[in-house]
Design a protein around this motif. Structure first.
Motif, short mmCIF file in Angstrom:
data_model
loop_
_atom_site.label_atom_id
_atom_site.label_comp_id
_atom_site.label_asym_id
_atom_site.label_seq_id
_atom_site.Cartn_x
_atom_site.Cartn_y
_atom_site.Cartn_z
N UNK A 221 15.18 -26.04 -64.43
CA UNK A 221 14.52 -24.97 -63.67
C UNK A 221 13.51 -25.55 -62.69
N UNK A 222 12.78 -26.59 -63.10
CA UNK A 222 11.84 -27.24 -62.19
C UNK A 222 12.56 -27.82 -60.98
N UNK A 223 13.74 -28.37 -61.21
CA UNK A 223 14.51 -28.91 -60.09
C UNK A 223 15.02 -27.79 -59.17
N UNK A 224 15.33 -26.63 -59.75
CA UNK A 224 15.74 -25.49 -58.91
C UNK A 224 14.58 -25.03 -58.04
N UNK A 225 13.37 -24.93 -58.63
CA UNK A 225 12.19 -24.56 -57.85
C UNK A 225 11.93 -25.61 -56.77
N UNK A 226 12.09 -26.88 -57.13
CA UNK A 226 11.88 -27.97 -56.18
C UNK A 226 12.89 -27.90 -55.04
N UNK A 227 14.15 -27.64 -55.39
CA UNK A 227 15.19 -27.54 -54.35
C UNK A 227 14.92 -26.38 -53.41
N UNK A 228 14.49 -25.25 -53.97
CA UNK A 228 14.17 -24.09 -53.11
C UNK A 228 13.02 -24.43 -52.17
N UNK A 229 11.96 -25.04 -52.72
CA UNK A 229 10.84 -25.46 -51.89
C UNK A 229 11.29 -26.42 -50.79
N UNK A 230 12.09 -27.42 -51.17
CA UNK A 230 12.52 -28.43 -50.21
C UNK A 230 13.40 -27.87 -49.11
N UNK A 231 14.35 -27.02 -49.48
CA UNK A 231 15.28 -26.50 -48.48
C UNK A 231 14.59 -25.55 -47.51
N UNK A 232 13.68 -24.71 -48.02
CA UNK A 232 12.98 -23.82 -47.07
C UNK A 232 12.01 -24.61 -46.20
N UNK A 233 11.41 -25.68 -46.73
CA UNK A 233 10.53 -26.53 -45.92
C UNK A 233 11.33 -27.27 -44.85
N UNK A 234 12.50 -27.76 -45.24
CA UNK A 234 13.37 -28.43 -44.26
C UNK A 234 13.68 -27.49 -43.11
N UNK A 235 14.05 -26.24 -43.43
CA UNK A 235 14.35 -25.27 -42.38
C UNK A 235 13.18 -25.02 -41.47
N UNK A 236 11.97 -24.86 -42.05
CA UNK A 236 10.80 -24.56 -41.23
C UNK A 236 10.51 -25.69 -40.26
N UNK A 237 10.51 -26.94 -40.74
CA UNK A 237 10.14 -28.04 -39.87
C UNK A 237 11.24 -28.40 -38.86
N UNK A 238 12.49 -28.12 -39.20
CA UNK A 238 13.55 -28.25 -38.19
C UNK A 238 13.35 -27.23 -37.08
N UNK A 239 13.01 -26.00 -37.47
CA UNK A 239 12.82 -24.94 -36.48
C UNK A 239 11.66 -25.25 -35.55
N UNK A 240 10.49 -25.58 -36.12
CA UNK A 240 9.32 -25.80 -35.26
C UNK A 240 9.48 -27.06 -34.41
#
Length: 423
Positions: A221-240
């Protein structure tokens, strides 16, 4: 009666302190992008070197996040966060020095200060406001995103009008950092609510524990939370980093492309305000997180298929991105049984997540260089959003058990606290 009044005043001061801290967690970073061409020209920096101004803070986030729970256990979360704010203010001031060394040293110090705040804010909210995790997380994400949007919007006008040009535009944020230091001072003198455990370990707010809690690397579950955090962060910084260039290469003029990025950030802020209300109507966050991730997928797919509809896709990406940021932060508090566990989960999710975020813009740009246009990079983001949608179905429910250490305090019952639905 006096104790109740004093306690209420202390909580109000703490909420204001957390929000002012949040206001400092992105502003000194988002103002760099619009000024990057001026910085590069003035200092004679190669493009790869100039790109480090965006990457260096993310690497600091990833590298320092795992250390924060142990430091908080030793020094106390309040003192550690106060010290981080001083480091952040120093970094913004050093970046004002008209040398390349000052610019990069200041950026590194800014990254170090923000890294501590990134980890501690979710665990402090979980510790001191266990019945208002969703609401306060949404509030601090909204403040963080709103000030970040303003910082990116006023960077060029300040650089054009103020003495010192881009250095003043970057350095003026030292005022906000110093305000945060002053607002946080009461937290260094007075303890928080009794009977809770600090983010670094047991022992009460502001009191060092004997040791920090290990990060829950063995928890799925911690890895799922980590993956969600990482993937949404990746999207944000790619966009900006790249969205304005994608629009420009599809016929949008540079000024309009900059405003479209502003539209993305404003809608992201508005979306973050709607998350707590949506969470109150659901038993858990799986469906909401999956839907918001799917909105991101639609935005990337639309940008791939019909890039001419730039305004629409900016709005769609802002809608999904703003909601997913709040959900990623809320997961840290709601998936942890106590504040110490929240600190450990926050450190794990943000260390891996921001490492992924640092790599994302580089890979996105590399695919553009190797291919013919933006189709391959955008397909990568479609795949990332699809993976995020799948991960959301796991990350939106359950509890991450602590890796070791004393038995955590019992979680506040969901029916009474509203923790499970984010109230």
């Amino acid at each position: 009666m006096e104790n109740t009044s004093t306690r209420r005043t202390g909580q109000v001061l703490l909420v204001w302190g957390l929000l002012v801290v949040a206001a400092n967690l992105r502003a000194s970073l988002t103002g760099v992008g619009p000024l990057l061409d001026r910085v590069q020209s003035d200092l004679g920096l190669a493009p790869a070197v100039a790109g480090l101004l965006n990457t260096l803070p993310l690497l600091a986030f990833a590298g320092l996040a795992p250390l924060v729970p142990g430091l908080a256990a030793r020094w106390g979360a309040e003192r550690l966060l106060g010290g981080a704010l001083v480091v952040l203010a120093l970094g913004v001031a050093v970046r004002w020095i008209p040398t390349t060394a000052g610019l990069f040293l200041g950026t590194a110090l800014i990254g170090a200060g923000i890294a501590v705040g990134n980890v501690l804010l979710p665990s402090l909210i979980r510790r001191d406001f266990p019945t208002r995790v969703g609401l306060l997380t949404s509030a601090y994400a909204t403040v963080m995103g709103g000030v970040a949007a303003v910082a990116s919007g006023v960077a060029v006008p300040i650089a054009q009008a103020a003495p010192g040009g881009w250095r003043t535009a970057l350095g003026c944020w030292v005022v906000l950092a110093l305000v945060a230091v002053l607002v946080w001072l009461p937290q260094l003198r007075t303890p928080g609510p009794s009977g809770s455990s600090g983010p670094g370990g047991p022992g009460g707010p502001g009191k060092p524990a004997r040791g920090g809690q290990r990060l829950p690397w063995s928890s799925g579950l911690a890895w799922a939370v980590t993956a969600f955090m990482g993937l949404q962060s990746l999207g944000f910084y790619v966009i900006v980093t790249w969205l304005p260039q994608v629009f420009q290469d599809n016929g949008v003029d540079p000024a309009t492309a900059g405003w479209l990025l502003f539209v993305f950030q404003v809608i992201a802020v508005l979306a973050s305000l709607a998350v707590p209300r949506a969470m109150r109507r659901a038993r858990d966050q799986r469906g909401l997180a999956a839907v918001c991730s799917a909105v991101l997928l639609v935005g990337y797919a639309g940008l791939f298929a019909a890039p001419g509809w730039a305004l629409l896709w900016s709005a769609v990406l802002g809608l999904g991105g703003g909601a997913c940021l709040v959900l990623a932060l809320v997961f840290i508090g709601l998936r942890a049984p106590d504040a110490a566990s929240a600190g450990a989960l926050s450190a794990m999710a943000q260390s891996v997540g921001y490492l992924l975020a640092a790599v994302g813009p580089v890979v996105f740009g590399l695919l553009h260089s190797l291919g013919s246009g933006w189709r391959a990079p955008l397909l990568l983001m479609v795949a990332a959003a699809a993976a995020q949608t799948a991960v959301a179905l796991v990350a939106g429910r359950g509890t991450v058990l602590p890796a070791r250490g004393p038995r955590p305090e019992p979680a506040v019952p969901a029916a009474k606290s509203g923790v499970s639905n984010g109230r």
